[in-house]
Design a protein around this motif. Structure first.
Motif, PDB file in Angstrom:
ATOM      1  N   UNK A  18       0.827  -1.209   0.000  1.00 12.50           N
ATOM      2  CA  UNK A  18       0.000   0.000   0.000  1.00 12.50           C
ATOM      3  C   UNK A  18       0.860   1.257   0.000  1.00 12.50           C
ATOM      4  N   UNK A  19       2.005   1.226   0.679  1.00 15.32           N
ATOM      5  CA  UNK A  19       2.890   2.383   0.684  1.00 15.32           C
ATOM      6  C   UNK A  19       3.482   2.658  -0.687  1.00 15.32           C
ATOM      7  N   UNK A  20       3.871   1.593  -1.394  1.00 18.96           N
ATOM      8  CA  UNK A  20       4.416   1.782  -2.735  1.00 18.96           C
ATOM      9  C   UNK A  20       3.355   2.340  -3.681  1.00 18.96           C
ATOM     10  N   UNK A  21       2.141   1.800  -3.615  1.00 23.56           N
ATOM     11  CA  UNK A  21       1.082   2.288  -4.503  1.00 23.56           C
ATOM     12  C   UNK A  21       0.654   3.708  -4.143  1.00 23.56           C
ATOM     13  N   UNK A  22       0.762   4.085  -2.872  1.00 21.12           N
ATOM     14  CA  UNK A  22       0.488   5.465  -2.460  1.00 21.12           C
ATOM     15  C   UNK A  22       1.492   6.404  -3.126  1.00 21.12           C
ATOM     16  N   UNK A  23       2.765   6.031  -3.070  1.00 17.20           N
ATOM     17  CA  UNK A  23       3.814   6.841  -3.687  1.00 17.20           C
ATOM     18  C   UNK A  23       3.643   6.884  -5.205  1.00 17.20           C
ATOM     19  N   UNK A  24       3.281   5.758  -5.794  1.00 19.63           N
ATOM     20  CA  UNK A  24       3.074   5.688  -7.239  1.00 19.63           C
ATOM     21  C   UNK A  24       1.880   6.542  -7.676  1.00 19.63           C
ATOM     22  N   UNK A  25       0.809   6.554  -6.881  1.00 20.01           N
ATOM     23  CA  UNK A  25      -0.364   7.378  -7.192  1.00 20.01           C
ATOM     24  C   UNK A  25       0.013   8.847  -7.271  1.00 20.01           C
ATOM     25  N   UNK A  26       0.732   9.354  -6.260  1.00 21.44           N
ATOM     26  CA  UNK A  26       1.087  10.773  -6.251  1.00 21.44           C
ATOM     27  C   UNK A  26       2.139  11.098  -7.315  1.00 21.44           C
ATOM     28  N   UNK A  27       2.973  10.122  -7.682  1.00 26.25           N
ATOM     29  CA  UNK A  27       3.919  10.329  -8.784  1.00 26.25           C
ATOM     30  C   UNK A  27       3.155  10.526 -10.089  1.00 26.25           C
ATOM     31  N   UNK A  28       2.104   9.719 -10.298  1.00 27.07           N
ATOM     32  CA  UNK A  28       1.294   9.861 -11.514  1.00 27.07           C
ATOM     33  C   UNK A  28       0.495  11.154 -11.507  1.00 27.07           C
ATOM     34  N   UNK A  29      -0.001  11.561 -10.353  1.00 29.38           N
ATOM     35  CA  UNK A  29      -0.743  12.823 -10.266  1.00 29.38           C
ATOM     36  C   UNK A  29       0.187  13.982 -10.611  1.00 29.38           C
TER      37      UNK A  29
END
Length: 145
Positions: A18-29
């Motif tokens: 979940x932490x990696x996908x959280x970071x990936x989400x904000x990277x894409x945003x």
């Protein structure tokens, strides 16, 4: 990670996913300036925005598809990480549904799964949970050979 962490392997695995996908989400945003998930659009706010403190919408269905695990397993990993205080989870609910039976009839023709739950004395749609990790990823130092 240390020796005591091996006893909490499910919580740590869930927190890492979940932490990696959280970071990936904000990277894409940040890259696209806006991201649309299930009808809701999330916009990148400002150059001084701190994504580490902002929650991100992460679905157990999406995590199940990405990592080839069942949604139930993704939910259990999230709960273990939340109980060990590695993740902060906020449940989100939609507007009040006036007639539950009529809405269930309408949802029979919808191909997406929608959960109707009873919260705060009314029926509502259960939306995607927003998750914020309570730990930081660190870049590993280069090993000298």
């Amino acid at each position: 990670m240390d020796f005591d962490s091996y006893r909490k392997i499910k919580a740590i695995t869930g927190a890492i996913i979940y932490g990696y996908l959280h970071k990936d989400f904000w990277r894409k945003v940040r890259r696209k300036k806006s991201v649309q998930i299930k009808g809701s659009t999330y916009h990148f706010l400002s150059p001084h925005f701190n994504y580490k403190e902002a929650p991100a919408p992460l679905s157990v269905l999406g995590i199940g598809i990405i990592f080839h695990i069942s949604p139930a397993t993704a939910f259990r990993l999230k709960n273990c990480a939340r109980k060990q205080k590695l993740l902060e989870v906020k449940k989100n609910y939609g507007a009040v549904i006036p007639n539950k039976k009529a809405m269930e009839l309408c949802l029979d023709y919808n191909d997406k799964p929608n959960n109707i739950v009873f919260v705060e004395g009314n029926y509502r749609f259960q939306l995607i949970d927003t998750i914020c990790p309570l730990f930081l990823f660190k870049r590993r130092q280069k090993l000298k050979t």
